[in-house]
Motif scaffolding. Structure first.
Motif, PDB file in Angstrom:
ATOM      1  N   GLU A  62      41.466  40.264  36.796  1.00 44.02           N
ATOM      2  CA  GLU A  62      40.807  39.230  37.578  1.00 44.02           C
ATOM      3  C   GLU A  62      39.564  38.741  36.838  1.00 44.02           C
ATOM      4  O   GLU A  62      38.796  39.545  36.303  1.00 44.02           O
ATOM      5  N   LEU A  63      39.383  37.423  36.810  1.00 44.93           N
ATOM      6  CA  LEU A  63      38.192  36.834  36.208  1.00 44.93           C
ATOM      7  C   LEU A  63      37.384  36.116  37.287  1.00 44.93           C
ATOM      8  O   LEU A  63      37.967  35.562  38.227  1.00 44.93           O
ATOM      9  N   PRO A  64      36.063  36.090  37.163  1.00 49.67           N
ATOM     10  CA  PRO A  64      35.251  35.291  38.091  1.00 49.67           C
ATOM     11  C   PRO A  64      35.659  33.823  38.006  1.00 49.67           C
ATOM     12  O   PRO A  64      36.215  33.376  36.996  1.00 49.67           O
ATOM     13  N   ASP A  65      35.368  33.059  39.054  1.00 52.08           N
ATOM     14  CA  ASP A  65      35.816  31.667  39.132  1.00 52.08           C
ATOM     15  C   ASP A  65      35.402  30.840  37.926  1.00 52.08           C
ATOM     16  O   ASP A  65      36.193  30.058  37.394  1.00 52.08           O
ATOM     17  N   VAL A  82      39.350  29.366  31.167  1.00 48.80           N
ATOM     18  CA  VAL A  82      40.661  29.750  30.633  1.00 48.80           C
ATOM     19  C   VAL A  82      41.708  28.710  31.013  1.00 48.80           C
ATOM     20  O   VAL A  82      42.551  28.324  30.191  1.00 48.80           O
ATOM     21  N   ILE A  83      41.659  28.233  32.257  1.00 48.48           N
ATOM     22  CA  ILE A  83      42.615  27.220  32.722  1.00 48.48           C
ATOM     23  C   ILE A  83      42.502  25.953  31.881  1.00 48.48           C
ATOM     24  O   ILE A  83      43.504  25.331  31.524  1.00 48.48           O
TER      25      ILE A  83
END
Length: 218
Positions: free
Chosen positions: A203-206, A212-213
């Motif tokens: 999981e990555l912070p928002d 990344v997206i």
């Protein structure tokens, strides 16, 4: 002045829409070319027929579809090759990049440029591939119990519910067989592909996830 601003906003929105369409068409063109390597007759090549139908539904021009078929079959004099690169993205995430190209040097140059833009870099061969495994993923519309049972009976290894639909994970060797069985039972397949699946997700912070997206979208 307000009229000018409104026109500028319309042009801006149109530019975004055109850009998104361009990326969709580019992806479909690659899929068509790849499928055409197995035969240029859609009546004899079900994979090619499916992706051509998908391209038509997306509004892709007939001449562009035909050009992609010729490119995949080598009729245009260019030979496509498939290459996989391993890389680290922002925040050290592992990435495998599958490329279909007729120019290996241009492909590696474009990939390096994109990775540099987002703070990533290429990895050595074997540096990240052990973190992934190849899986066939079929997205089936609807998540009723009958479709879950049908997927299991057809040979699914795992099933996941996503926004009211089913993601069905299958061994690549069983991909076509499971697709055919689900279709024969009336299942509506929205998408189906073989892709690299991470063995373990993090999981990555928002804010980091958005970065990344952006890389993956480019």
């Amino acid at each position: 002045m307000s009229g000018h601003n409104k026109w500028s906003q319309i042009k801006y929105k149109k530019a975004i829409t055109d850009s998104r369409k361009g990326k969709v068409y580019s992806k479909l063109s690659v899929q068509i070319s790849l499928a055409a390597k197995k035969g240029v007759d859609p009546d004899l090549n079900s994979e090619l027929r499916q992706v051509i139908d998908k391209a038509r539904e997306a509004g892709m021009a007939k001449e562009n579809i035909e050009r992609a078929v010729k490119r995949g079959s080598g009729q245009d004099g260019k030979q496509l090759e498939e290459i996989s690169y391993e890389a680290y993205g922002p925040f050290g995430i592992a990435i495998i990049i599958d490329v279909i190209t007729d120019n290996r040097n241009r492909a590696i140059s474009d990939i390096k440029s994109l990775l540099n833009k987002f703070g990533g870099k290429l990895a050595d061969s074997g540096g990240v591939s052990y973190l992934f495994e190849k899986k066939a993923v079929i997205k089936l519309i609807g998540n009723e119990e009958k479709w879950q049972l049908a997927a299991i009976e057809a040979g699914a290894e795992d099933i996941e519910e996503l926004d009211g639909d089913l993601l069905i994970y299958v061994a690549p060797s069983d991909f076509q067989d499971v697709k055919n069985k689900l279709s024969a039972r009336g299942g509506q397949i929205e998408s189906a592909e073989i892709r690299w699946q991470p063995k373990e997700a993090i999981e990555l912070p928002d804010d980091k996830r958005q970065r990344v997206i952006e890389l993956l979208k480019d």
